[in-house]
Structures are given as structure tokens and as C-alpha cells.
Motif scaffolding. Structure first.
Motif, PDB file in Angstrom:
ATOM      1  N   SER A   1      -7.360   3.806  -1.740  1.00  0.00           N
ATOM      2  CA  SER A   1      -7.805   2.991  -2.865  1.00  0.00           C
ATOM      3  C   SER A   1      -7.626   3.731  -4.176  1.00  0.00           C
TER       4      SER A   1
ATOM      5  N   TYR B   1      -5.896  -1.000  -6.193  1.00  0.00           N
ATOM      6  CA  TYR B   1      -6.172  -1.759  -4.973  1.00  0.00           C
ATOM      7  C   TYR B   1      -7.075  -0.963  -4.053  1.00  0.00           C
ATOM      8  N   THR B   2      -7.630  -1.640  -3.062  1.00  0.00           N
ATOM      9  CA  THR B   2      -8.290  -0.994  -1.936  1.00  0.00           C
ATOM     10  C   THR B   2      -7.636  -1.561  -0.699  1.00  0.00           C
TER      11      THR B   2
ATOM     12  N   ASP C   1      -7.735   2.026   4.033  1.00  0.00           N
ATOM     13  CA  ASP C   1      -8.783   2.469   3.106  1.00  0.00           C
ATOM     14  C   ASP C   1      -8.273   3.272   1.915  1.00  0.00           C
TER      15      ASP C   1
ATOM     16  N   CYS D   1       0.850  -1.194   0.000  1.00  0.00           N
ATOM     17  CA  CYS D   1       0.000   0.000   0.000  1.00  0.00           C
ATOM     18  C   CYS D   1       0.884   1.241   0.000  1.00  0.00           C
TER      19      CYS D   1
END
Ligand SMILES: [Zn+2]
Length: 757
Positions: free
Chosen positions: A153, A145-146, A151, A119
Motif C-alpha cells: 500500500s 492504493y492498498t 497488502d 499492483c
């Protein structure tokens, strides 16, 4: 020809497995057509097996449907639709797969790890939903992505590790690629090269995941139901895993094997899980047997896996076919090639064998399509008794497809009974009967006949039409005179000469005008150069009476407006489908109004309570009559204040000075602006058309879809009721301020910019 009304249906609510390759048909069409023509329990034949839902719906309606299917994937879709599995089987199959071991790891963990990414915001290692690629590159450029942790995204540029992971998987690609084609064809097979080419539409990562799972299938020891469920999920992943997903999505229904410039690589483990939602339905089972097993008279499906030609010999003696139904196949190189590949992956080489030519054939043009359709129609001609009906749906219609279908059927001895066309986004509904055995004379195609048929369609329509509509009008005439194909012509020559005949008919006739931004004849709209001078009266039921001078009609959209409002006046609280059911028989064949047109009228006049539409209180006839009187009184009051003498003259209200007309107000309760312009005897600069505010959007919609109307309307001033209400309250009003005020009341932009059709 007796043009039948379009049969309205319901759009399928949810996307189905492989739906981008399956004809997009509305539900409820075939089950409406059948009881009108064929007794329940009769045998039907679908010679194409192109749409599982069509066959299923006919079986559910109480008919025995014999269907020929030679594509193993379509057959699987049909069997799954007829005998859906419970969700528990899918879940169990997926669980069995997940816990299988890959080395020390669970298979699920191993396969999910292929899609790990960090992330960008919180740095945690998470699953990417997709990677984005550019054609020809060896690593993705972005990931989607999420993050479940923070959170974050959306789309992000790839990190170094994403590139490395993609390259690591690619380094063992050769091995998996050869495994993948060996399941489809043998090593020494001459078709090997075609299988290899087809597999090129898979990137290394999805190919690795798919082959890893497929190689496990036999060692999992699944029950037949769970194996079927797992096959179904894998099939969804097979489709999700190829490179035919352009990004952003502009071609959602691919026909050719072409890698888009930018495409999306999906996380196939997520797709496997997602497949569960696509497959689980609540529908009840339908009897589905393989030929020549028997099916009950109450309805069911009998699958003939093979060619229509062979079936025609077998079935003629045994089965009385009462009618033929089918979604006409259009060339889909992408789906047909991939189907052969997938069949091999799921069921092995033997399953591909009868379907292997699909791998080989690379070019499917319209002449190929017409030749193949003609072969099917010819077998049907032999199989069926004289007069047998054929109801066909032609989805994603385009002029060449329609030419191909009508030429193929006519040349095989089928007579076109009806053609109902809504828009180029809806299937065309065709019906034929099996004709006489006598060899009929193919007539010389006449350009004058084509011109006249296009001209009369445009006159009847009263507004411009799409090229598909005028093309269809030309084709109908050519079909009726058996002039689509000369005896000594090949199909490619016949199709070419039909196309050029219709296009020359349009181009070489000064009565036709082309509204288009491009040069090409088959884009934009075609209309008539001269607008009819006098209009017929649209009767209250929406049909039009030719005027004394000849065939001159109100525009189609005006007639639809009158018909919808009349229907709601008499049938308040009707649902949309009831409105269509009432409307379509009034506008059959090529006149079928689009959904956008019907909705534009509804949004202008009516409100929705749940699913039921009723006229707004102010649009009920009695309220409108009162309001017309009020508006007339206001015009009288304002005119008097501005020192005009005022009077009513037929449908106009006049403001005069020195016995000359300064303003002629044409007051409408509707949006029939085309008729107002045609009827008013006054000059455009004298005329003011007064409409209810609620009608402005509908008038704008009509002008948007009819360039001829837009052009005429430009010269006229339109004013809404509410402006007059405001002006009547203004304490000091001069002629100048009146002029300014009405000039600043433009016809509002249509609220429904999306509804272009
Ligand atoms: Zn995060």
C-alpha cells in the motif's frame, strides 16, 4: 459594553458532507444561548442560511426557525439534516445504480474500471484509491492504493498503463464537458463561459464518471427517497471530484477556485460508497417546511428560498421574530461557484437560474462582503422591533472579516452588545441589538481611543496577545463611538481606514512591542514594553484585584491556572465542559482562555478517570502544603551542610554567608513563575525558583506562548523538587557540585509542542 462569556460547545464528532465548505461551528452553543434570552417556541430568523447545523440545533431546542437560503446546495444539506434517510435507502439507491447497464457491462464495473491499476508488488489488477497530479500536466505522476491481494500500500509512481488510461479517457472529454455545462446553462446563455470555466476544475475522468451517472438518473425510476439518497451520494462525489484537493493537504478549507500545484484525484466510485457513511446519521427528524407552510410551536424549520429583502416585506406582517441567529457568511468563491454547477447537475437548469449570479461573480473581497452584510442588516433593521437580539457566529475569524461584520452592522443601526473571542481557530461569538431609529452621528475615529483600548486590554491580559485580539479591542472602541464608517464613505474606504488606524495605533506607540518573525503588523504577538512592576494578588477564585498602584494584573495564563486548580479542588471529578463552564464567565470577552491553555493546566495538575478530571494525589492542597514544608526542610539541611546560614524571609528561603545572600530560593507549588519573578526582591543570579517536576511542562508552555516571560525567565535558574531530593541523599556535596547539579536541571521542553495557542 458588557463582555459576555464565551459559550463553550462540543466539537462535531464526525466530518459531515461538504464540511470543508461549511462553517466549522461547535455544537451546543446556540442551544445554550437561546434559553437564556428567548422563550421556547418563539420565532427565530436566520437571514444567512449559511450553517445547516446551527438552524437544526435551534429547531431541536424548541424554536421555530425561519431561514432564508438562496444556495440550492445549502438548502439540500439543510433538508437532508432535518430529515435524514435510513441507510437502507442509500444502499438501495447505490445498488440500483450499480446494476444499470452501460453497453453489456454493469455500470459499477464500467466506472470502477476507470481506476484500474496494477499492483507494483504482485502485479494484480486492482483499484487505485487516488491518482496524484501536477497542475497543468495531462497525466498523473503517482497513484495511491492498498492491494487486497498482497497488502502492498501507499504512494507509487504511475506505470505506463496508468498514463495511457488517463489519456484514453481524456480523448472523449469534449463531449462530456459540453454535456456537463448544458445541464447548468443553455448553449446560447451569456453565462456559458462562466460555467465552462467552473467545469475546468474537473479532470476528464471524474467528469466522465459524474456525467455518466447524472445522465442515468432519470432512467433509473427511483422512488423519491432513493433519488434523494442518490443525489446526496453524487453530491459527495461532485465535491470529491474537483481539483481543489491539494496534496499534501495544506489548505483543507479552500475559499478560491485555484488549482494547487499538486493535487489528488480521488476514485469517485469509492467516494460514492464512502458518502454513505457521511450521510447516515441516527438523529431524529425535525419538521422542515417551505415558506409559507406552517410549522408547530414545538419547533421546526421554515425555509424561505429567496432573498431576505423579499422576505422582509412578507414576514413583517405575519411573523413576530423574537431573535436573529446566524453564522455570518464569509466570501467563498469556490463553494458558491461550485454550488451553482452542482445544482445544475443534480436538478437541472431551472434550479440554477436564481443562483446563477454565483457563477458570474469572480471577486469577493472584504468590501464586497461588508456591502452584502450591510444590505442584510439593513433589511433586518426594517423588519425587527427595537431591541431585538441578534446572536452571530463569525467562524474562521480574521481581522478583516471582523472589521467587515462590525462595520456593516453598525452602519445599519445595530448596537454591538458583546464580543467573545477565544482563538483565531474558533468562531467569534457576537451579539447585537437592533438600535434606535434616530440617525446617529458618526464620530471621527480617534487613534488615541484605539491606543488606550488596546493598552488596557494588554494590561488586563498581563501577557502578549495575538493581532486578532488587539485588533478586536480597537474595533470594539470604534464601534462604541460609531466611528467605523463615516457617512460619505464607501465600505472599501471605511475598511481601509479602520485597518490603517489600528495598525498605526500599534506601530506608533512605544508602549507596544511586536513579537514576530515577519514585518507585517498582523502576524505574531503584541505585548507591552514595560512589564508591570507590581502584581496584584490573584484571589483564590481566579479573578484579579487591581493593585494599589493601578491596573496591574497577573498574566492570564497564571490566573487561568489558579482558577482551574481552585475549581478542581472544590469540584473533583468534573468533566472538561464543566471546567469550561466555570472558567469562561471569569474570563469573558477577549480574555477567553484557549483549550490548549486549559489542557496544559489539567495535564500538569490533574488526571483523568474516564471523562472526569481530578487533581493528582500530590496536587491536592493539603499534600502540597506538606511537601512545601519538606522542601523547605531539605533546603535548610543542604544549606547547613554547605556551611551557609539559612533562614526564611517572607516567601524566600535564604542561604547566607557573612550576612550576604548567596542564594534565595523561591519555592512554588504552582507554575506561577511570572509572579515569582515579580515578587522576589533578589537579583536573578541569586534567585533559584523551585517547582514541582509536574509543573515544569506548564511553565515551559507559558514561556512558549509569552515571549516576554521567556525573556525574563532566561535569567533565572529553575530547579525541580526532585533534584533537591536527590541532592539531600548525596553523601559528599560541595558548593561546586551543588552549582553544577542545579545548572544541569533545565526546564524541560513542553511535552505538548502542538499546543501553541
Ligand atoms: Zn498486490
Amino acid at each position: 459594553m458588557d463582555l459576555q462569556p464565551y459559550i463553550p460547545g462540543l466539537s462535531p464528532a464526525e466530518p459531515r458532507p461538504l464540511s470543508r465548505f461549511i462553517p466549522p461551528l461547535e455544537e451546543g452553543v446556540i442551544s445554550s444561548w437561546l434559553p437564556l434570552h428567548i422563550p421556547a417556541g418563539s420565532w427565530l430568523l436566520d437571514p444567512f442560511g449559511f450553517s445547516p447545523q446551527l438552524v437544526l440545533e435551534a429547531a431541536r431546542a424548541g424554536y421555530r426557525v425561519l431561514v432564508t437560503v438562496n444556495n440550492p446546495i445549502t438548502r439540500f444539506l439543510l433538508e437532508m439534516a432535518a430529515n435524514p434517510l435510513p441507510e437502507s435507502d442509500f444502499k438501495a439507491a447505490l445498488a440500483d445504480l450499480s446494476v444499470a447497464k452501460k453497453g453489456e457491462e454493469r455500470l459499477a464495473t464500467h466506472l470502477q474500471s476507470l481506476y484500474l491499476t496494477n499492483c507494483e508488488k504482485c502485479g494484480q489488477e486492482i483499484q487505485a484509491e487516488s491518482f496524484l497530479w501536477r497542475k497543468g500536466e495531462d497525466a498523473p505522476y503517482a497513484r495511491i492504493y492498498t492491494c487486497p491481494h498482497c497488502d502492498d500500500s501507499g504512494e507509487h509512481v504511475v506505470a505506463k498503463e496508468d498514463i495511457n488510461r488517463a489519456k484514453r479517457i481524456a480523448s472523449t472529454d469534449n463531449l462530456h464537458r459540453s454535456r456537463a455545462f448544458e445541464r447548468v446553462v443553455q448553449l446560447e446563455d451569456e453565462d456559458r463561459v462562466y460555467a465552462e470555466e467552473a467545469i475546468e476544475y474537473y479532470l476528464p475522468r471524474p467528469l466522465y464518471l459524474l456525467t455518466t451517472i447524472i445522465n442515468r438518473l432519470d432512467s433509473l425510476n427511483l422512488t423519491p427517497e432513493r433519488r434523494r439518497a442518490l443525489n446526496a451520494l453524487i453530491l459527495v462525489a461532485c465535491d470529491a471530484g474537483n481539483t481543489l484537493w491539494d496534496h499534501p493537504s495544506e489548505r483543507p478549507r479552500p475559499k478560491q477556485l485555484n488549482v494547487p500545484g499538486q493535487f489528488r484525484e480521488r476514485n469517485l466510485w469509492i467516494q460514492l460508497e464512502h458518502g454513505l457513511n457521511l450521510w447516515t446519521g441516527t438523529a431524529s427528524n425535525v419538521v422542515c417546511e417551505a415558506w409559507p407552510q406552517k410549522i408547530p410551536e414545538s419547533g421546526g424549520i421554515c425555509i424561505y428560498e429567496g432573498r431576505l429583502k423579499d422576505l422582509a416585506h412578507e414576514a413583517k406582517k405575519e411573523i413576530p421574530i423574537a431573535a436573529v441567529i446566524g453564522s455570518l457568511p464569509r466570501p467563498n468563491q469556490a463553494f458558491w461557484t461550485l454550488s451553482a454547477l452542482w445544482a445544475g447537475w443534480l436538478w437541472g437548469r431551472e434550479a440554477v437560474e436564481p443562483y446563477k449570479p454565483a457563477l458570474r461573480r469572480r471577486r469577493y473581497d472584504w468590501a464586497w462582503n461588508a456591502t452584502a452584510l450591510n444590505a442584510a442588516f439593513t433589511h433586518l433593521f426594517e423588519l425587527l422591533p427595537l431591541g431585538t437580539r441578534f446572536f452571530g457566529l463569525l467562524s474562521e475569524p480574521e481581522p478583516s472579516f471582523l472589521t467587515s461584520a462590525l462595520t456593516a452592522s453598525s452602519a445599519a443601526g445595530f448596537d454591538l452588545q458583546s464580543l467573545a473571542l477565544r482563538t483565531e481557530h474558533d468562531p467569534i461569538q457576537l451579539s447585537w441589538t437592533r438600535g434606535e431609529h434616530l440617525k446617529r452621528e458618526a464620530k471621527e475615529a480617534s487613534i488615541d481611543d484605539v491606543r488606550e483600548s488596546i493598552h488596557s486590554h494588554l494590561v488586563e491580559r498581563g501577557e502578549p496577545a495575538s493581532y486578532l485580539h488587539v485588533h478586536a479591542a480597537g474595533l470594539i472602541t470604534l464601534t462604541e463611538s460609531h466611528a467605523l464608517k463615516q457617512k460619505d464613505q464607501e465600505f472599501d474606504e471605511a475598511l481601509r481606514s479602520t485597518q490603517s488606524l489600528i495598525q498605526s495605533a500599534l506601530a506608533g506607540d512605544a508602549r507596544f512591542v511586536h513579537y514576530s518573525t515577519g514585518e507585517s503588523v498582523d502576524t505574531g504577538l503584541w505585548g507591552l514594553t514595560t512589564h508591570p512592576e507590581r502584581l496584584s494578588a490573584t484571589r483564590f477564585d481566579g479573578t484579579s484585584q487591581p493593585s494599589a498602584q493601578g491596573e496591574v494584573y497577573d498574566s492570564l495564563s497564571d490566573r487561568v491556572e489558579v482558577a482551574v486548580v481552585t475549581f478542581l479542588q472544590n469540584n473533583p471529578n468534573s468533566i472538561y465542559l464543566e471546567i469550561e463552564h466555570d472558567l469562561y464567565p471569569r474570563f469573558p470577552g477577549l480574555l477567553t482562555p484557549s483549550k490548549a491553555m486549559i489542557y496544559s493546566v489539567l495535564l500538569s495538575y490533574a488526571e483523568k478517570d474516564g471523562a472526569a478530571w481530578k487533581l493528582r494525589a500530590e496536587d491536592v492542597a493539603s499534600a502540597r502544603r506538606n511537601e512545601l514544608n519538606t522542601i523547605t526542610a531539605m533546603l535548610e539541611a543542604i544549606g547547613t551542610r554547605l556551611n551557609y546560614s539559612t533562614r526564611r524571609q517572607d516567601k524566600n528561603f535564604l542561604w547566607e554567608q557573612n550576612n550576604a545572600v548567596d542564594y534565595a530560593f523561591y519555592i512554588l507549588a504552582s507554575a506561577l513563575v511570572g509572579r515569582a519573578i515579580a515578587e522576589t526582591p533578589y537579583l536573578p543570579e541569586q534567585t533559584i525558583i523551585v517547582v514541582p517536576g509536574g509543573r515544569a511542562g506548564l511553565a515551559a508552555y507559558k514561556a512558549q506562548r509569552d515571549p516576554a516571560l521567556a525573556e525574563r525567565l532566561k535569567n533565572y535558574q529553575l530547579v525541580k523538587y526532585r533534584l533537591l531530593r536527590t541532592l539531600v541523599e548525596v553523601p559528599v556535596l560541595t558548593r561546586e557540585t551543588f552549582e553544577e547539579q542545579i545548572a544541569s536541571d533545565p526546564l524541560e521542553k513542553s511535552k505538548s509542542q502542538m499546543m501553541m495557542f
